[in-house]
Design a protein around this motif. Structure first.
Motif, PDB file in Angstrom:
ATOM      1  N   ALA A 131       0.842  -1.198   0.000  1.00 21.89           N
ATOM      2  CA  ALA A 131       0.000   0.000   0.000  1.00 21.89           C
ATOM      3  C   ALA A 131       0.876   1.248   0.000  1.00 21.89           C
ATOM      4  O   ALA A 131       1.902   1.296   0.677  1.00 21.89           O
ATOM      5  CB  ALA A 131      -0.925  -0.002   1.215  1.00 21.89           C
ATOM      6  N   VAL A 132       0.454   2.266  -0.747  1.00 21.19           N
ATOM      7  CA  VAL A 132       1.211   3.505  -0.883  1.00 21.19           C
ATOM      8  C   VAL A 132       0.445   4.644  -0.231  1.00 21.19           C
ATOM      9  O   VAL A 132      -0.749   4.841  -0.502  1.00 21.19           O
ATOM     10  CB  VAL A 132       1.466   3.826  -2.373  1.00 21.19           C
ATOM     11  N   PHE A 133       1.112   5.402   0.642  1.00 23.60           N
ATOM     12  CA  PHE A 133       0.507   6.539   1.327  1.00 23.60           C
ATOM     13  C   PHE A 133       1.301   7.800   1.006  1.00 23.60           C
ATOM     14  O   PHE A 133       2.527   7.804   1.095  1.00 23.60           O
ATOM     15  CB  PHE A 133       0.505   6.326   2.847  1.00 23.60           C
ATOM     16  N   GLY A 134       0.595   8.881   0.644  1.00 21.97           N
ATOM     17  CA  GLY A 134       1.263  10.139   0.334  1.00 21.97           C
ATOM     18  C   GLY A 134       0.663  11.299   1.091  1.00 21.97           C
ATOM     19  O   GLY A 134      -0.525  11.293   1.420  1.00 21.97           O
ATOM     20  N   TRP A 135       1.489  12.309   1.380  1.00 21.43           N
ATOM     21  CA  TRP A 135       0.983  13.512   2.044  1.00 21.43           C
ATOM     22  C   TRP A 135       1.919  14.681   1.779  1.00 21.43           C
ATOM     23  O   TRP A 135       3.065  14.503   1.403  1.00 21.43           O
ATOM     24  CB  TRP A 135       0.803  13.282   3.547  1.00 21.43           C
ATOM     25  N   GLY A 136       1.383  15.905   1.971  1.00 29.42           N
ATOM     26  CA  GLY A 136       2.155  17.113   1.732  1.00 29.42           C
ATOM     27  C   GLY A 136       1.634  17.900   0.548  1.00 29.42           C
ATOM     28  O   GLY A 136       0.438  17.873   0.229  1.00 29.42           O
ATOM     29  N   LYS A 137       2.528  18.601  -0.118  1.00 29.20           N
ATOM     30  CA  LYS A 137       2.165  19.452  -1.252  1.00 29.20           C
ATOM     31  C   LYS A 137       1.740  18.600  -2.443  1.00 29.20           C
ATOM     32  O   LYS A 137       2.344  17.575  -2.743  1.00 29.20           O
ATOM     33  CB  LYS A 137       3.368  20.325  -1.634  1.00 29.20           C
ATOM     34  N   ASN A 138       0.689  19.065  -3.153  1.00 26.52           N
ATOM     35  CA  ASN A 138       0.167  18.295  -4.279  1.00 26.52           C
ATOM     36  C   ASN A 138      -0.225  19.201  -5.437  1.00 26.52           C
ATOM     37  O   ASN A 138      -1.039  18.825  -6.273  1.00 26.52           O
ATOM     38  CB  ASN A 138      -1.050  17.472  -3.820  1.00 26.52           C
ATOM     39  N   THR A 139       0.358  20.395  -5.503  1.00 26.91           N
ATOM     40  CA  THR A 139      -0.049  21.370  -6.508  1.00 26.91           C
ATOM     41  C   THR A 139       0.238  20.917  -7.937  1.00 26.91           C
ATOM     42  O   THR A 139      -0.416  21.362  -8.875  1.00 26.91           O
ATOM     43  CB  THR A 139       0.659  22.711  -6.262  1.00 26.91           C
ATOM     44  N   ALA A 140       1.204  20.022  -8.114  1.00 21.82           N
ATOM     45  CA  ALA A 140       1.517  19.514  -9.455  1.00 21.82           C
ATOM     46  C   ALA A 140       1.054  18.072  -9.628  1.00 21.82           C
ATOM     47  O   ALA A 140       1.318  17.459 -10.657  1.00 21.82           O
ATOM     48  CB  ALA A 140       3.017  19.610  -9.720  1.00 21.82           C
ATOM     49  N   GLN A 158       1.934  15.604  -7.435  1.00 22.70           N
ATOM     50  CA  GLN A 158       3.014  14.721  -7.014  1.00 22.70           C
ATOM     51  C   GLN A 158       2.604  13.674  -5.978  1.00 22.70           C
ATOM     52  O   GLN A 158       3.371  12.760  -5.682  1.00 22.70           O
ATOM     53  CB  GLN A 158       4.209  15.519  -6.491  1.00 22.70           C
ATOM     54  N   LEU A 159       1.393  13.776  -5.434  1.00 20.12           N
ATOM     55  CA  LEU A 159       0.897  12.738  -4.524  1.00 20.12           C
ATOM     56  C   LEU A 159       0.125  11.656  -5.266  1.00 20.12           C
ATOM     57  O   LEU A 159      -0.199  10.613  -4.690  1.00 20.12           O
ATOM     58  CB  LEU A 159      -0.004  13.351  -3.445  1.00 20.12           C
ATOM     59  N   GLY A 160      -0.200  11.908  -6.541  1.00 17.31           N
ATOM     60  CA  GLY A 160      -0.933  10.910  -7.315  1.00 17.31           C
ATOM     61  C   GLY A 160      -2.382  10.772  -6.915  1.00 17.31           C
ATOM     62  O   GLY A 160      -3.038   9.789  -7.268  1.00 17.31           O
ATOM     63  N   LEU A 161      -2.897  11.756  -6.179  1.00 23.98           N
ATOM     64  CA  LEU A 161      -4.271  11.695  -5.675  1.00 23.98           C
ATOM     65  C   LEU A 161      -5.241  12.507  -6.521  1.00 23.98           C
ATOM     66  O   LEU A 161      -6.446  12.458  -6.292  1.00 23.98           O
ATOM     67  CB  LEU A 161      -4.322  12.184  -4.222  1.00 23.98           C
ATOM     68  N   GLY A 162      -4.717  13.271  -7.458  1.00 25.65           N
ATOM     69  CA  GLY A 162      -5.567  13.994  -8.382  1.00 25.65           C
ATOM     70  C   GLY A 162      -6.295  15.183  -7.813  1.00 25.65           C
ATOM     71  O   GLY A 162      -7.164  15.724  -8.466  1.00 25.65           O
ATOM     72  N   ASP A 163      -5.975  15.605  -6.591  1.00 19.71           N
ATOM     73  CA  ASP A 163      -6.705  16.739  -6.038  1.00 19.71           C
ATOM     74  C   ASP A 163      -5.783  17.707  -5.312  1.00 19.71           C
ATOM     75  O   ASP A 163      -4.800  18.164  -5.879  1.00 19.71           O
ATOM     76  CB  ASP A 163      -7.854  16.271  -5.145  1.00 19.71           C
ATOM     77  N   THR A 164      -6.068  18.017  -4.044  1.00 21.32           N
ATOM     78  CA  THR A 164      -5.352  19.072  -3.349  1.00 21.32           C
ATOM     79  C   THR A 164      -4.295  18.536  -2.390  1.00 21.32           C
ATOM     80  O   THR A 164      -4.047  17.336  -2.316  1.00 21.32           O
ATOM     81  CB  THR A 164      -6.353  19.929  -2.550  1.00 21.32           C
ATOM     82  N   ASN A 165      -3.666  19.476  -1.650  1.00 22.83           N
ATOM     83  CA  ASN A 165      -2.667  19.102  -0.663  1.00 22.83           C
ATOM     84  C   ASN A 165      -3.277  18.211   0.415  1.00 22.83           C
ATOM     85  O   ASN A 165      -4.478  18.274   0.690  1.00 22.83           O
ATOM     86  CB  ASN A 165      -2.071  20.356  -0.002  1.00 22.83           C
ATOM     87  N   ARG A 166      -2.461  17.404   1.046  1.00 23.29           N
ATOM     88  CA  ARG A 166      -2.912  16.532   2.129  1.00 23.29           C
ATOM     89  C   ARG A 166      -2.025  16.742   3.345  1.00 23.29           C
ATOM     90  O   ARG A 166      -0.802  16.627   3.252  1.00 23.29           O
ATOM     91  CB  ARG A 166      -2.862  15.062   1.697  1.00 23.29           C
ATOM     92  N   ARG A 167      -2.638  17.024   4.484  1.00 24.42           N
ATOM     93  CA  ARG A 167      -1.881  17.235   5.709  1.00 24.42           C
ATOM     94  C   ARG A 167      -1.624  15.942   6.468  1.00 24.42           C
ATOM     95  O   ARG A 167      -0.866  15.923   7.435  1.00 24.42           O
ATOM     96  CB  ARG A 167      -2.614  18.240   6.610  1.00 24.42           C
ATOM     97  N   ALA A 168      -2.255  14.874   6.052  1.00 25.06           N
ATOM     98  CA  ALA A 168      -2.065  13.561   6.693  1.00 25.06           C
ATOM     99  C   ALA A 168      -1.935  12.504   5.605  1.00 25.06           C
ATOM    100  O   ALA A 168      -2.442  12.686   4.494  1.00 25.06           O
ATOM    101  CB  ALA A 168      -3.235  13.246   7.623  1.00 25.06           C
TER     102      ALA A 168
END
Length: 244
Positions: free
Chosen positions: A76-85, A87-97
């Protein structure tokens, strides 16, 4: 990302954040700690526990410019932080967790590498996914567009990629059994190893000396490849830190 000799500690370092993961055996839940200052994640000047990942067996933690990733034992892959480009692969906004990157759940991820604003993921089958900023061609998709979700690097399909590493604006991939290194992204200061200083939006082989591998005996080649794979991440991290 680093691990101690007994596999009990994982370390991750980004431009603004630091992470450490302690595991004291199967009977004691593993705990992750984060610290540093960044506007895109809930961090502090002293270590704080990352409660959302508590108890989840992790095999890797890594960080880029303003974003971080964790890889669990189950893939499983978990991402958090800045996502303006993206880079989290979540397709939306920044994530704080930490948030799960669900589209990678069935891909059997074995390695994650973070650049300044892009991310590369390697699967057990040797497939490479990239996402985030494509401004310098660092995603390898023959375009300069950002990708908000993981996308397969088509030019590397059919190859058995066994190692990936991201610099601030470029990416490297190592292919077995041909023992070739492919590079793409920003070419300043000769970072792509192609003899010029221009950007490159598709993976092309690094121009290594002709006797680079042939000089090694078969029995030593595997050993040297293993050493190179470990050193590659260190070298790119130093270059990444230098240019930040």
């Amino acid at each position: 990302m680093g691990e101690d000799s007994q596999g009990n500690v994982l370390l991750g370092q980004g431009q603004y954040s630091q992470m450490v993961r302690f595991s004291h055996g199967v009977r004691t839940p593993a705990v992750s700690w984060v610290w540093g200052g960044a506007s895109h994640a809930t961090l502090s000047m002293s270590p704080k526990p990352l409660k959302s990942l508590s108890g989840i067996p992790l095999v890797q933690i890594t960080a880029g410019g303003d974003h971080s990733f964790a890889l669990s034992l189950s893939g499983a892959v978990f991402g958090w932080g800045k996502n303006t480009a993206g880079q989290l692969g979540l397709g939306d906004t920044n994530r704080r967790a930490p948030a799960p990157v669900d589209c990678l759940n069935l891909k059997k991820t074995v390695l994650i590498s973070c650049g300044g604003e892009h991310t590369a993921v390697l699967t057990k089958g040797g497939v490479v996914f990239t996402f985030g900023s494509g401004h310098y061609g660092q995603l390898g998709h023959n375009s300069l567009r950002d990708e908000l979700r993981p996308r397969v690097v088509g030019q590397l399909c059919g190859f058995k990629v066994t190692q990936i590493a991201c610099g601030r604006h470029h990416t490297l991939a190592f292919v077995r059994p041909s023992n070739k290194i492919y590079s793409f992204g920003r070419g300043e200061q000769g970072l792509l190893g192609n003899g010029v200083k221009i950007d490159q939006s598709v993976p092309l082989p690094v121009q290594l000396p002709g006797d680079c591998w042939s000089a090694l005996k078969p029995s030593l080649m595997t050993k040297h490849i293993g050493v190179w794979k470990k050193a590659l991440s260190v070298i790119l991290r130093r270059k990444h830190s230098t240019h930040l």
